[in-house]
Write a protein that holds these residues in place. Structure first.
Motif, short mmCIF file in Angstrom:
data_model
loop_
_atom_site.label_atom_id
_atom_site.label_comp_id
_atom_site.label_asym_id
_atom_site.label_seq_id
_atom_site.Cartn_x
_atom_site.Cartn_y
_atom_site.Cartn_z
N ASP A 1 -7.92 27.11 2.60
CA ASP A 1 -8.10 28.38 2.19
C ASP A 1 -7.60 27.55 1.12
OD1 ASP A 1 -7.93 30.46 1.94
OD2 ASP A 1 -7.39 31.62 2.95
N LEU A 2 -8.65 27.38 0.57
CA LEU A 2 -8.77 27.14 -1.49
C LEU A 2 -8.41 28.33 -1.72
CD1 LEU A 2 -10.99 24.30 -2.12
CD2 LEU A 2 -8.46 24.49 -1.33
N SER A 3 -8.64 29.92 -0.87
CA SER A 3 -8.70 31.13 -1.51
C SER A 3 -7.17 31.24 -2.00
CB SER A 3 -9.63 32.50 -0.70
OG SER A 3 -8.41 32.87 0.51
N LEU A 4 -6.22 30.74 -1.29
CA LEU A 4 -4.53 30.96 -2.00
C LEU A 4 -4.91 30.29 -3.74
CD1 LEU A 4 -3.39 29.92 1.17
CD2 LEU A 4 -3.48 32.14 0.80
N GLY A 5 -5.45 29.07 -3.73
CA GLY A 5 -5.08 28.94 -4.93
C GLY A 5 -5.72 30.10 -5.96
N PHE A 6 -6.69 30.99 -5.80
CA PHE A 6 -6.86 31.89 -6.58
C PHE A 6 -5.14 33.16 -7.06
CE2 PHE A 6 -11.05 30.77 -5.39
CZ PHE A 6 -11.63 31.19 -6.48
N ILE A 7 -4.86 32.42 -5.89
CA ILE A 7 -3.37 33.88 -6.11
C ILE A 7 -2.51 32.92 -6.69
CG2 ILE A 7 -1.69 35.00 -4.97
CD1 ILE A 7 -4.00 35.63 -2.23
N ALA A 8 -2.46 31.61 -6.35
CA ALA A 8 -1.60 30.75 -6.90
C ALA A 8 -1.77 30.70 -8.54
CB ALA A 8 -1.65 29.46 -6.13
N LEU A 9 -2.33 30.31 -8.99
CA LEU A 9 -3.44 30.90 -10.20
C LEU A 9 -2.96 31.52 -10.97
CD1 LEU A 9 -6.94 28.28 -10.27
CD2 LEU A 9 -4.64 27.74 -11.20
N GLU A 10 -2.79 33.13 -10.00
CA GLU A 10 -2.73 34.12 -10.99
C GLU A 10 -0.98 34.29 -10.60
OE1 GLU A 10 -4.61 36.74 -11.26
OE2 GLU A 10 -3.43 37.59 -12.25
N MET A 11 -0.57 34.24 -10.20
CA MET A 11 1.13 33.97 -9.22
C MET A 11 1.95 32.76 -10.82
SD MET A 11 2.66 36.30 -7.73
CE MET A 11 0.82 36.87 -7.06
N ARG B 1 -2.69 21.38 -6.58
CA ARG B 1 -3.46 20.05 -5.81
C ARG B 1 -4.28 20.31 -4.49
NH1 ARG B 1 -1.50 16.43 -0.60
NH2 ARG B 1 -2.85 15.16 -0.87
N ILE B 2 -5.24 19.46 -5.43
CA ILE B 2 -6.68 19.61 -4.17
C ILE B 2 -6.62 18.23 -3.47
CG2 ILE B 2 -7.44 22.00 -4.79
CD1 ILE B 2 -9.33 18.74 -5.03
N ASN B 3 -6.83 18.65 -1.44
CA ASN B 3 -6.96 17.42 -1.15
C ASN B 3 -8.75 17.14 -0.63
OD1 ASN B 3 -7.42 15.47 0.55
ND2 ASN B 3 -5.33 15.87 1.82
N PRO B 4 -9.22 16.42 -1.15
CA PRO B 4 -10.86 16.34 -1.04
C PRO B 4 -11.16 16.21 0.54
CG PRO B 4 -10.64 14.36 -2.59
CD PRO B 4 -8.94 14.94 -1.83
N GLY B 5 -10.05 15.79 1.32
CA GLY B 5 -9.72 16.04 2.71
C GLY B 5 -9.74 17.52 3.55
N THR B 6 -9.42 18.42 3.17
CA THR B 6 -9.43 19.58 3.19
C THR B 6 -9.74 20.46 2.38
OG1 THR B 6 -7.11 19.81 1.93
CG2 THR B 6 -7.20 18.96 4.13
N VAL B 7 -11.06 20.12 1.89
CA VAL B 7 -11.49 21.25 0.81
C VAL B 7 -12.76 21.60 2.04
CG1 VAL B 7 -13.02 21.98 -0.69
CG2 VAL B 7 -10.99 20.19 -1.32
N PRO B 8 -12.53 22.76 2.18
CA PRO B 8 -13.68 23.65 3.14
C PRO B 8 -15.07 23.35 2.35
CG PRO B 8 -13.04 25.52 2.96
CD PRO B 8 -11.62 24.31 2.08
N ASN B 9 -15.54 24.06 1.72
CA ASN B 9 -16.73 23.44 1.06
C ASN B 9 -16.89 23.48 -1.02
OD1 ASN B 9 -17.60 26.19 -0.34
ND2 ASN B 9 -17.00 26.97 1.81
N LYS B 10 -17.44 22.65 -1.31
CA LYS B 10 -18.03 22.69 -2.71
C LYS B 10 -18.04 23.56 -3.37
CE LYS B 10 -18.33 17.62 -1.80
NZ LYS B 10 -19.61 16.62 -1.80
N ASP B 11 -18.60 25.44 -3.13
CA ASP B 11 -18.67 26.28 -4.06
C ASP B 11 -17.61 27.37 -3.85
OD1 ASP B 11 -20.90 26.39 -3.50
OD2 ASP B 11 -20.94 27.23 -1.76
N ILE B 12 -16.64 26.83 -2.83
CA ILE B 12 -15.15 27.87 -3.16
C ILE B 12 -14.24 26.99 -4.10
CG2 ILE B 12 -13.69 27.44 -0.85
CD1 ILE B 12 -12.53 29.97 -1.12
#
Ligand code: SF4
Length: 364
Positions: A85-95, A101-112
Motif C-alpha cells: 500500500d504505497l498510499s501510506l508513503g504519502f502519509i509517511a512523508l507528511e509525517m 524504502r520501497i520494494n519492487p516486488g511489492t509495488v502494486p502499480n507504477k502509477d502510484i
C-alpha cells in the motif's frame, strides 16, 4: 566497480551515507509501529547501543499516522518501510520521515510509485530501492542476474521520473548470493548500498550468516550502511554490526574484549567473570581494548598489550593498566577495579571532550 569512496553521498536526516563516509549502522524495530510507546522505547534502546538509522514497518494507516509522534521522540533518522500500500508513503512523508524504502516486488502499480517518487522528490527525501529475493517479481530470474536486473530497472524508472536521491540494496538469505549480487550492482550504479543478509535467522546461526555476508562485501569495498538481520531483540543487531565493523577496522565504538577460551590450566570460572564484565561494559562507547585472561601463560602478555586487563590465577588476579601492573588482588576485587577503571576512563574522556567543546565555543 564503485567502491564506498566512490558512491554518491545521500543525506538521511542528520546522517550522510556514501561518498566515503563511515559505514552507518542501522536496524529495524520489531514492535507494532502503531504502539508509539513501545516503538519509541525500542528505538531509544537502539540509539544507546549506537544505532544511527532506524526503519519501521508501515503496514497500516494507523502505523503511518504514528510516524510523526515517533519521530518527535527520537534522535536518529526514521525510515518508513513500505510494501503493497504505497498510499501510506504519502502519509509517511507528511509525517516527516527521513527516508522511505520501497520494494519492487511489492509495488502494486507504477502509477502510484511515480506519484510517490515525485512527492519524495518535492520534499528531497531519499528513497531506497530495496530488492529482496523473497519477494522478487516473477518476471525476473531467481538468481544474482535477476536480482540486479530488477534493481536496475526500478532505479532507471525513478531516474527517468527525474529523481536520483537514491540508496540501493539487494538482499538474499544466502550470504554469498547477497555479496555477489551487490558487487555486480556496484559495477552499474554509484548509489550508496545498504548491505545486509536477509532472513539470516537468530542466535549464533544468524550472527555467523550475517557476518559472512557483511565481511565479504565490506572487504571488497562495498556497503555504505549495514543492517544485521537477526530474529529477536534488534539491539543485538547493532552490537553485532559494530563488532563486525570494528574487527574490519571500519568503525571504532565500545569495548574490544580480548578473552581466552580457557583450558585445563584455568583455575577460575572465567566464563562467568567474562559475562559479568561484558554486561557491565555493554553501554561503554569509548573504544578500548580490555583483556580478560585465564592464566599466566598468555594472560600477562595480552593484559599488558590491552588498555587494561586482568590475568587470573588461583585465588588471585593481576590487574594491568596501559601495560603496567597496578597490583595483585582477589578475583572479585580485580573485576571491580577493571569495571570501574573503564567507566571512569569513559567519564573523564567525555568530560575532556565537553571541556574542549566549551573552550572552542568561547574562542569562537
Ligand atoms: S591463557 Fe591460560 S587458561 Fe587461557 S587458554 Fe591460554 S593457557 Fe589456557
Amino acid at each position: 566497480m564503485f567502491r564506498r569512496e566512490d558512491t554518491l553521498p545521500v543525506k538521511i536526516g542528520n546522517i550522510v551515507i556514501g561518498g566515503g563516509n563511515p559505514v552507518a549502522v542501522q536496524s529495524m524495530t520489531n514492535t507494532r509501529t502503531e504502539d508509539v510507546t513501545a516503538t519509541v522505547y525500542q528505538i531509544k534502546r537502539l540509539e544507546r547501543a549506537g544505532c544511527e538509522l532506524v526503519r519501521v514497518a508501515v503496514p497500516t494507516k494507523d502505523s503511518a499516522l504514528s510516524l510523526g509522534k515517533i519521530k518527535r521522540n527520537i534522535s536518529i533518522p526514521l525510515i518508513a518501510d513500505l510494501h503493497f500500500d504505497l498510499s501510506l508513503g504519502f502519509i509517511a512523508l507528511e509525517m516527516g520521515v527521513d527516508k522511505i524504502r520501497i520494494n519492487p516486488g511489492t509495488v502494486p502499480n507504477k502509477d502510484i510509485l511515480r506519484s510517490l517518487v515525485l512527492e519524495a522528490k518535492a520534499r528531497n527525501v531519499p528513497i531506497r530501492v530495496g530488492v529482496n529475493k523473497g519477494s522478487l517479481p516473477d518476471t525476473y530470474s531467481k538468481d544474482k542476474g535477476g536480482l540486479v536486473k530488477c534493481t536496475l530497472d526500478y532505479v532507471k524508472l525513478i531516474e527517468d521520473w527525474g529523481y536520483n536521491n537514491l540508496v540501493v540494496s539487494i538482499k538474499s538469505s544466502d550470504p554469498e548470493e547477497t555479496v555477489d549480487a551487490n558487487i555486480l550492482l556496484a559495477s552499474y550504479v554509484r548509489y550508496p548500498i545498504s548491505l545486509g543478509v536477509t532472513e539470516a535467522g537468530g542466535g549464533w546461526r544468524g550472527i555467523v550468516k550475517s557476518s559472512v555476508g557483511l565481511v565479504l562485501a565490506l572487504k571488497e569495498g562495498i556497503g555504505d550502511t549495514v543492517r544485521v538481520s537477526l530474529t529477536g531483540d534488534p539491539v543485538m543487531e547493532v552490537r553485532v554490526a559494530y563488532e563486525i565493523l570494528r574487527n574490519l577496522g571500519l568503525r571504532k565504538r565500545g569495548i574490544n574484549l580480548i578473552a581466552c577460551p580457557t583450558c585445563g590450566r584455568c583455575q577460575v570460572d572465567l566464563e562467568s567473570y567474562y559475562k559479568e564484565i561484558e554486561s557491565a561494559l555493554d553501554d561503554i562507547t569509548m573504544p578500548m581494548d580490555v583483556a580478560v585472561m585465564g592464566c599466566s601463560v598468555n594472560g600477562p602478555g595480552e593484559a599488558k598489550l590491552a588498555d587494561c586487563g586482568v590475568a587470573f590465577g588461583k585465588d588471585k588476579a593481576v590487574f594491568f593498566v596501559k601495560g603496567e601492573i597496578v597490583g595483585t588482588f582477589s578475583p572479585r576485587e580485580a573485576i571491580e577495579k577493571l569495571i570501574s577503571y573503564v567507566k571512569e576512563a569513559e567519564k573523564s574522556e567525555n568530560e575532556n571532550v565537553t571541556a574542549i567543546l566549551l573552550s572552542t565555543e568561547r574562542d569562537a
